[in-house]
Design an enzyme around this catalytic site. Structure first.
Site, mmCIF file in Angstrom:
data_model
loop_
_atom_site.group_PDB
_atom_site.id
_atom_site.type_symbol
_atom_site.label_atom_id
_atom_site.label_comp_id
_atom_site.label_asym_id
_atom_site.label_seq_id
_atom_site.Cartn_x
_atom_site.Cartn_y
_atom_site.Cartn_z
ATOM 1 N N GLU A 94 59.188 -85.892 21.151
ATOM 2 C CA GLU A 94 59.368 -86.410 19.796
ATOM 3 C C GLU A 94 58.072 -87.007 19.279
ATOM 4 O OE1 GLU A 94 62.413 -89.407 19.171
ATOM 5 O OE2 GLU A 94 62.017 -89.373 17.030
ATOM 6 N N ASP A 111 63.436 -86.433 24.230
ATOM 7 C CA ASP A 111 63.486 -87.583 23.328
ATOM 8 C C ASP A 111 63.335 -88.813 24.227
ATOM 9 O OD1 ASP A 111 63.864 -89.539 21.481
ATOM 10 O OD2 ASP A 111 65.525 -88.540 20.469
ATOM 11 N N ILE A 113 63.192 -92.029 23.653
ATOM 12 C CA ILE A 113 64.273 -92.995 23.373
ATOM 13 C C ILE A 113 65.059 -92.416 22.199
ATOM 14 C CG2 ILE A 113 64.977 -95.335 22.759
ATOM 15 C CD1 ILE A 113 62.365 -96.422 23.748
ATOM 16 N N ASP A 114 66.236 -91.932 22.484
ATOM 17 C CA ASP A 114 67.119 -91.505 21.399
ATOM 18 C C ASP A 114 67.909 -92.745 20.998
ATOM 19 O OD1 ASP A 114 68.427 -89.760 19.616
ATOM 20 O OD2 ASP A 114 70.126 -89.659 20.984
ATOM 21 N N THR A 116 66.162 -95.165 18.766
ATOM 22 C CA THR A 116 65.069 -96.146 18.769
ATOM 23 C C THR A 116 65.446 -97.412 17.997
ATOM 24 O OG1 THR A 116 63.415 -94.412 18.986
ATOM 25 C CG2 THR A 116 62.640 -96.501 18.109
ATOM 26 N N ASP A 246 66.678 -84.443 19.696
ATOM 27 C CA ASP A 246 67.920 -85.223 19.702
ATOM 28 C C ASP A 246 69.066 -84.455 20.365
ATOM 29 O OD1 ASP A 246 66.969 -87.477 18.087
ATOM 30 O OD2 ASP A 246 66.936 -86.076 16.404
HETATM 31 C C1 LIP Z 1 68.470 -90.952 16.013
HETATM 32 C C2 LIP Z 1 69.586 -89.921 16.140
HETATM 33 C C3 LIP Z 1 70.820 -90.386 15.427
HETATM 34 C C4 LIP Z 1 70.517 -90.523 13.977
HETATM 35 C C5 LIP Z 1 69.445 -91.594 13.797
HETATM 36 C C6 LIP Z 1 68.184 -91.217 14.567
HETATM 37 P P1 LIP Z 1 66.028 -91.259 17.144
HETATM 38 O O1 LIP Z 1 67.341 -90.437 16.698
HETATM 39 O O2 LIP Z 1 69.884 -89.701 17.470
HETATM 40 O O3 LIP Z 1 71.891 -89.499 15.634
HETATM 41 O O4 LIP Z 1 71.685 -90.801 13.275
HETATM 42 O O5 LIP Z 1 69.146 -91.771 12.439
HETATM 43 O O6 LIP Z 1 67.548 -90.106 13.992
HETATM 44 O O7 LIP Z 1 65.122 -91.148 15.964
HETATM 45 O O8 LIP Z 1 66.407 -92.652 17.449
HETATM 46 O O9 LIP Z 1 65.508 -90.515 18.341
#
Ligand code: LIP
Length: 322
Positions: A94, A111, A113-114, A116, A246
């Site tokens: 990412e 990813d 940290i999914d 964040t 993601d």
């Molecule tokens: C997140 C996604 C989540 C979405 C958030 C964000 P990140 O990814 O996993 O589903 O609704 O807005 O994009 O940016 O934290 O890796």
């Protein structure tokens, strides 16, 4: 079944487990790719654990688009580990984009940290996600989900490999058998930054399905949402405009647990799709036509719903790519 990839003949995971390389074809078993994905997630988990109870160093990519120093450290450790194991494979993160051998049949997508924003606020869930594509098809993946609270974090590990099933902490899991939307628990997610027409349409869908189901949750971490569908504690998940990192691992978790994933308009799914509907399979019949109508309206109004965020030099075509 396995395409030939130049690798060393045997590789060792950090836990000492031998990763068997198919000597004849010079290719790696999907199960072994899963073991490396799991170990890569564990390494990212360690980076997050070390940072989770300390103040964050936050950079704003946009007003509500955050990245922390931990995202960057986690990605470096996770993809560094993968590259050490498979120097001939491509990797996509990412934070760092595509690296390594972009021409390889294998692409590792991370990813670091999914979720964040959740992590920034110490609000679970958040996760590390690592998915492996073979010529564009997900074949192995792992997601480590953080739950708990400051000073007391605990994790759940979801893993899957093509043809082998989906596992939660090593135990085989499957999607729910619920076939009525009315009795279902659903999940969605939406962009924190772009609040245009697709976002507004998703809010309409949020309202619609909140009215028709037992509830629609928004956790803020797509990889975890998909893992929850895979292990049957939620029945379906949809989201527009999220990226390959993601969903790369979550896609395989869902399908290996017996679920179905399509783009929201019902078209063939890839991790580069611009919309995603993952369900236990049974709910697709009633949910997908409503999603399809929503996407049709958006497309008729000039919104692009073709694949997106396709890195330069990707050696395979994704469905819908021009
Ligand atoms: C997140 C996604 C989540 C979405 C958030 C964000 P990140 O990814 O996993 O589903 O609704 O807005 O994009 O940016 O934290 O890796």
């Amino acid at each position: 079944m396995f395409s030939a990839v130049p690798t060393s003949r045997q590789q060792l995971s950090s836990r000492g487990a031998a990763v068997q390389v198919n000597a004849k074809a010079g290719s790696v078993e999907y199960k072994d790719l899963m073991a490396i994905a799991e170990e890569a997630c564990r390494r990212g988990e360690q980076v997050i654990r070390e940072a989770a109870d300390k103040p964050r160093e936050i950079t704003h990519k946009g007003a509500a688009d955050l990245v922390t120093d931990t995202d960057q450290k986690s990605e470096k450790v996770v993809l560094g580990f993968v590259q050490e194991k498979f120097p001939d494979h491509g990797v996509l993160g990412e934070e760092g984009g595509i690296m390594g051998n972009a021409g390889s049949d294998y692409l590792w997508i991370c990813d670091p940290i999914d979720g964040t924003t959740n992590f920034t606020h110490s609000y679970p869930p958040f996760a590390v996600s690592v998915g492996v594509l073979e010529n564009g098809t997900p074949v192995a993946g792992a997601v480590v989900e953080f739950a708990g609270s400051q000073g007391n974090w605990h994790t759940r590990m979801y893993t899957a490999y093509k043809g082998g099933g989906c596992f939660l902490d090593g135990r085989k899991v499957s999607v729910s058998s619920e076939d009525s939307v009315q009795q279902s628990l659903l999940i969605t997610g939406f962009d924190q930054v772009e609040h245009g027409e697709p976002w507004a349409k998703n809010m309409d869908l949020f309202k619609h399905f909140t009215d028709k189901s037992r509830g629609v949750r928004r956790s803020g971490a797509a990889a975890v949402d998909m893992a929850h569908v895979a292990c049957g504690i939620a029945d379906a998940y949809w989201e527009m405009r999220i990226k390959a990192w993601d969903v790369a691992a979550g896609t395989l978790l869902v399908t290996e647990a017996g679920g179905t994933i399509t783009a929201m308009d019902g078209s063939e799914h890839s991790v580069f799709s611009r919309s995603h509907l993952a369900s236990n399979g049974k709910l697709h019949k009633s949910m997908q036509p409503i999603m399809q109508e929503a996407i049709k309206e958006l497309v008729d109004n000039g919104n692009d719903f073709g694949p997106w965020f396709i890195p330069d030099g990707l050696p395979f075509k994704v469905p819908g790519q021009k």
